[in-house]
Write an enzyme that holds these catalytic residues in place. Structure first.
Site, PDB file in Angstrom:
ATOM      1  N   GLU A  74      -4.656  -0.356  -9.430  1.00 56.12           N
ATOM      2  CA  GLU A  74      -3.327  -0.449  -9.074  1.00 56.12           C
ATOM      3  C   GLU A  74      -2.870  -1.742  -8.292  1.00 56.12           C
ATOM      4  O   GLU A  74      -1.823  -2.363  -8.324  1.00 56.12           O
ATOM      5  CB  GLU A  74      -2.654   0.742  -8.533  1.00 56.12           C
ATOM      6  CG  GLU A  74      -1.158   0.841  -8.366  1.00 56.12           C
ATOM      7  CD  GLU A  74      -0.525   0.019  -7.127  1.00 56.12           C
ATOM      8  OE1 GLU A  74       0.880  -0.135  -7.555  1.00 56.12           O
ATOM      9  OE2 GLU A  74      -1.191  -0.244  -6.192  1.00 56.12           O
ATOM     10  N   HIS A 135      -4.092   3.461  -3.444  1.00 52.74           N
ATOM     11  CA  HIS A 135      -2.745   2.922  -3.962  1.00 52.74           C
ATOM     12  C   HIS A 135      -2.921   1.346  -3.568  1.00 52.74           C
ATOM     13  O   HIS A 135      -3.667   0.735  -3.668  1.00 52.74           O
ATOM     14  CB  HIS A 135      -1.637   3.825  -3.419  1.00 52.74           C
ATOM     15  CG  HIS A 135      -0.134   3.557  -4.079  1.00 52.74           C
ATOM     16  ND1 HIS A 135       0.701   4.411  -3.934  1.00 52.74           N
ATOM     17  CD2 HIS A 135      -0.126   2.696  -5.205  1.00 52.74           C
ATOM     18  CE1 HIS A 135       1.830   4.156  -4.709  1.00 52.74           C
ATOM     19  NE2 HIS A 135       1.130   3.129  -5.472  1.00 52.74           N
ATOM     20  N   HIS A 154      -3.506   8.703  -1.305  1.00 48.66           N
ATOM     21  CA  HIS A 154      -2.761   9.868  -1.326  1.00 48.66           C
ATOM     22  C   HIS A 154      -3.822  11.147  -1.627  1.00 48.66           C
ATOM     23  O   HIS A 154      -3.670  11.687  -2.743  1.00 48.66           O
ATOM     24  CB  HIS A 154      -1.820   9.855  -2.540  1.00 48.66           C
ATOM     25  CG  HIS A 154      -1.037   8.574  -2.380  1.00 48.66           C
ATOM     26  ND1 HIS A 154       0.217   8.691  -1.505  1.00 48.66           N
ATOM     27  CD2 HIS A 154      -0.746   7.524  -3.057  1.00 48.66           C
ATOM     28  CE1 HIS A 154       0.629   7.346  -1.648  1.00 48.66           C
ATOM     29  NE2 HIS A 154       0.243   6.759  -2.437  1.00 48.66           N
ATOM     30  N   ASN A 188       3.603   3.197  -0.278  1.00 52.47           N
ATOM     31  CA  ASN A 188       3.516   2.644  -1.653  1.00 52.47           C
ATOM     32  C   ASN A 188       2.529   1.578  -1.387  1.00 52.47           C
ATOM     33  O   ASN A 188       1.329   1.578  -1.937  1.00 52.47           O
ATOM     34  CB  ASN A 188       4.603   2.249  -2.388  1.00 52.47           C
ATOM     35  CG  ASN A 188       4.487   1.756  -3.698  1.00 52.47           C
ATOM     36  OD1 ASN A 188       3.625   0.847  -3.727  1.00 52.47           O
ATOM     37  ND2 ASN A 188       4.817   2.294  -4.869  1.00 52.47           N
ATOM     38  N   ASN A 244       8.600  -1.186  -3.240  1.00 51.42           N
ATOM     39  CA  ASN A 244       7.138  -1.196  -3.640  1.00 51.42           C
ATOM     40  C   ASN A 244       6.297  -2.206  -3.232  1.00 51.42           C
ATOM     41  O   ASN A 244       5.999  -1.950  -1.882  1.00 51.42           O
ATOM     42  CB  ASN A 244       7.435  -1.245  -5.226  1.00 51.42           C
ATOM     43  CG  ASN A 244       6.235  -0.740  -6.080  1.00 51.42           C
ATOM     44  OD1 ASN A 244       5.029  -1.341  -6.071  1.00 51.42           O
ATOM     45  ND2 ASN A 244       6.498   0.313  -7.003  1.00 51.42           N
ATOM     46  N   ASP A 289       6.443  -4.870  -9.417  1.00 52.82           N
ATOM     47  CA  ASP A 289       5.434  -3.893  -8.576  1.00 52.82           C
ATOM     48  C   ASP A 289       5.012  -4.734  -7.524  1.00 52.82           C
ATOM     49  O   ASP A 289       5.501  -5.079  -6.683  1.00 52.82           O
ATOM     50  CB  ASP A 289       4.451  -3.207  -9.602  1.00 52.82           C
ATOM     51  CG  ASP A 289       3.842  -2.263  -9.395  1.00 52.82           C
ATOM     52  OD1 ASP A 289       3.540  -2.042  -8.139  1.00 52.82           O
ATOM     53  OD2 ASP A 289       3.466  -1.269 -10.042  1.00 52.82           O
ATOM     54  N   ASN A 290       3.658  -4.959  -7.570  1.00 59.09           N
ATOM     55  CA  ASN A 290       3.017  -5.698  -6.358  1.00 59.09           C
ATOM     56  C   ASN A 290       3.180  -7.120  -6.296  1.00 59.09           C
ATOM     57  O   ASN A 290       3.251  -7.793  -7.330  1.00 59.09           O
ATOM     58  CB  ASN A 290       1.440  -5.104  -6.506  1.00 59.09           C
ATOM     59  CG  ASN A 290       1.135  -3.799  -5.828  1.00 59.09           C
ATOM     60  OD1 ASN A 290       1.590  -3.314  -5.278  1.00 59.09           O
ATOM     61  ND2 ASN A 290       0.315  -3.175  -6.742  1.00 59.09           N
TER      62      ASN A 290
END
Length: 375
Positions: A74, A135, A154, A188, A244, A289-290
């Site tokens: 991720e 994450h 998480h 996140n 995010n 996203d990232n």
């Protein structure tokens, strides 16, 4: 004396046909309003997910899948010496997983090697490996060259930030601290700014899965960015649809935040008291996203989801696609946005991060493989 006049009986409320008809009209009207609202919210959610979007392939000539990454990478962060850290094995309720029973981990790859390969880092005793569910990640190098790795975790779908010390000689991580806080209900991503200091995004205001879904469905824009230090924890930016990816500019003056469902990258100025002030918003046509920063140029590399519905409603016959954007001169009036890579899911599904180092590009995914390319 005349007998008193008998007044006619008053009809009970709601018993007359007129009252019943009026009640039914009100009920039908309220139901119609509720259905219209639900329909409008559903249509808005589909638009936010880009549910109808398809991508045209943009290929890179020198790429191969990274061996040993089969169930997602991720986030990726690369040190100045070419050591790349991968966060692997993320799991969430309702999210597809190719290895649902395998704990997550941190992998490392030395990009200075002629044929780099991913190796899993050993984590010190006492840390709960069985529930490790990493994450977003970020590294920080202290004045004495100590390398710290920050990991959003998480465990059992809760929210913590784990701080590790990277011990390069042993290829291992020494666990130093677990951070929990009421202002970190749905973390996140993270960008480290000190040995125990960081900015973090909350992609939702709530931590409960049902309330998260409701928050997303109603488009409440309650997501935020939090600054954490051992002495102070505070919300420093808010009003995001779903905050995010987060990262910091090479000169440490600006914080970049990806709002995935709003298809935006926010540029915020960092102040000496660590508060943030928004400078501008870059609108894009994809779910961002990232965010990774090229330290030499300041360019932002973004792992994107062209179609969010495919990402969350997994169909092996119609898998989620991948997209990598490069953003140059984001502080200018007209930043340059280039699609460096795009694939319909036949090679790479659900790209979430893209990081560069010395002509090499790493592309990670939410729950699929990872790609190594030479630019």
């Amino acid at each position: 004396m005349a007998p008193p006049t008998e007044l006619p009986a008053r009809p009970e409320r709601g018993s007359a046909p007129g009252f019943r008809a009026m009640g039914r009209l009100v009920a039908v009207g309220l139901l119609g309003i509720a259905l219209a609202l639900l329909g409008e919210r559903l249509l808005a959610l589909r638009n936010r997910l880009k549910a109808s979007r398809e991508v045209e392939s943009v290929d890179l000539p020198n790429c191969h899948l990274i061996k040993g990454i089969e169930a997602g990478s991720e986030d990726i962060d690369i040190l100045p010496n070419g050591l790349a850290f991968f966060s692997v094995g993320l799991k969430f309720p309702g999210l597809h997983s190719f290895a649902p029973d395998k704990p997550g981990g941190i992998l490392m790859m030395d990009l200075k090697e002629e044929k780099p390969r991913a190796r899993e880092l050993r984590i010190s005793r006492g840390f709960d490996l069985a529930s490790f569910n990493p994450h977003g990640i970020s590294t920080f190098i202290d004045n004495d060259d100590t390398v710290y790795l920050f990991v959003v975790n998480h465990p059992e779908f809760k929210n913590t930030v784990e701080i590790f010390k990277f011990e390069e000689a042993e290829n291992s991580l020494l666990h130093l601290k677990t951070v929990k806080h009421e202002l970190l209900p749905s973390v996140n991503d993270i960008t480290a700014v000190g040995p125990a200091h960081f900015y973090a995004t909350n992609d939702h205001y709530f931590s409960d899965p049902f309330l998260k879904y409701l928050e997303t469905y109603l488009n409440l824009h309650w997501a935020n960015v939090v600054y954490y230090s051992p002495n102070e924890v505070k919300v420093v930016a808010e009003g995001f649809d779903s905050a995010n990816g987060i990262n910091i500019s090479p000169d440490n003056k600006y914080i970049y935040v990806a709002d995935v469902l709003a298809h935006e990258i926010h540029v915020l100025e960092k102040h000496p008291n660590m508060n943030l002030t928004q400078l501008k918003v870059l609108e894009l046509d994809t779910l961002v996203d990232n965010l990774s920063i090229d330290p030499s140029s300041g360019d932002i590399w973004v792992g994107c989801h062209p179609n969010g519905q495919k990402l969350f409603v997994y169909d092996p016959n119609n898998p989620p696609s991948s997209e990598v954007l490069r953003i140059q001169n984001i502080l200018s009036e007209k930043p340059t946005v280039t699609t460096v890579y795009a694939n319909n899911g036949s090679v790479l599904q659900g790209s979430s991060v893209a990081s560069v180092y010395d002509g090499k590009l790493l592309i990670g995914t939410l729950y699929h493989r990872a790609l190594y390319c030479e630019l």
